[in-house]
Design a protein around this motif. Structure first.
Motif, short mmCIF file in Angstrom:
data_model
loop_
_atom_site.label_atom_id
_atom_site.label_comp_id
_atom_site.label_asym_id
_atom_site.label_seq_id
_atom_site.Cartn_x
_atom_site.Cartn_y
_atom_site.Cartn_z
N VAL A 1 1.01 -1.06 0.18
CA VAL A 1 0.04 -0.04 -0.24
C VAL A 1 0.95 1.36 0.00
CG1 VAL A 1 -1.64 1.28 1.36
CG2 VAL A 1 -1.85 -1.14 1.09
N THR B 1 -5.10 -8.29 3.22
CA THR B 1 -5.53 -7.00 3.85
C THR B 1 -5.85 -5.88 2.92
OG1 THR B 1 -3.81 -7.15 5.59
CG2 THR B 1 -4.66 -4.96 5.41
N VAL C 1 -7.57 0.08 7.93
CA VAL C 1 -7.02 -1.05 7.61
C VAL C 1 -7.77 -2.25 8.25
CG1 VAL C 1 -5.05 -2.76 8.19
CG2 VAL C 1 -4.60 -0.35 8.35
N ARG D 1 -6.42 6.56 8.08
CA ARG D 1 -6.32 5.30 7.41
C ARG D 1 -6.87 4.16 8.05
NH1 ARG D 1 -1.28 2.63 4.89
NH2 ARG D 1 -0.75 5.04 4.06
N LEU E 1 3.22 -2.75 6.60
CA LEU E 1 3.25 -1.27 6.65
C LEU E 1 4.63 -0.62 7.20
CD1 LEU E 1 -0.45 -1.31 8.46
CD2 LEU E 1 0.12 -0.60 6.06
N VAL F 1 -6.51 -1.68 2.77
CA VAL F 1 -6.48 -0.34 3.32
C VAL F 1 -7.30 0.70 2.52
CG1 VAL F 1 -4.66 1.32 4.31
CG2 VAL F 1 -4.29 -1.27 4.16
N ALA G 1 -8.37 -0.29 12.61
CA ALA G 1 -7.20 -0.74 12.46
C ALA G 1 -6.17 -0.99 13.56
CB ALA G 1 -6.32 0.52 11.65
#
Length: 152
Positions: free
Chosen positions: A14, A31, A45, A43, A150, A33, A135
């Motif tokens: 991402v 995942t 997630v 953000r 991430l 996002v 998230a």
């Protein structure tokens, strides 16, 4: 809701800067996002695990189940992503959020641990737990992959 539809992009990683209105999906890291659909820019997630979200791709559009509830964010937005459409859902009370946190804790303990651990975890629930649909949920191996993805 500022964003009523989302475009989807299958990616390995991402980007740091999320384009509003885009749902980034990494199958390698299981995942999705996106930038919060309310427009706040947070953000969001959504990991794909047996106790978190499920993603459906029908060849043209994406759906996520269950709903996305940003209970730990200032906006506290709640919505469903169904066939690339964002459907605003009702707000939840603090009692509903806490009940969902307890249910999530039991589900994770039941899936990742023994039945005894599930009962014990439910009894020893701390006052402040992350919400399933945010998230900040903590979990098993998928979270390790997600954190690495991430860059944390």
């Amino acid at each position: 809701m500022r964003h009523r539809t989302l475009k989807h992009r299958f990616v390995r990683n991402v980007p740091r800067e999320l384009e509003p209105g885009v749902l980034y999906i990494s199958m390698e890291y299981a995942t999705a996002v996106h930038s919060c659909c309310c427009g706040c820019g947070d953000r969001v997630v959504t990991p794909f695990t047996p106790t978190d979200w499920r993603m459906t791709f029908d060849g043209e559009s994406i759906s996520l189940h269950p709903s996305v509830g940003n209970w730990n964010q200032k906006c506290r937005s709640h919505y469903v992503i169904q066939r690339n459409r964002v459907l605003e859902a009702s707000s939840w009370s603090d009692a509903q959020i806490e009940a969902e946190r307890r249910r999530d804790k039991r589900a994770k303990a039941a899936h990742y641990g023994s039945e005894h651990e599930a009962r014990t975890a439910a009894k020893e629930l701390p006052e402040s737990l992350p919400v399933r649909r945010s998230a900040t949920t903590q979990g098993g191996g998928a979270w390790s992959r997600l954190k690495a993805w991430l860059g944390q």
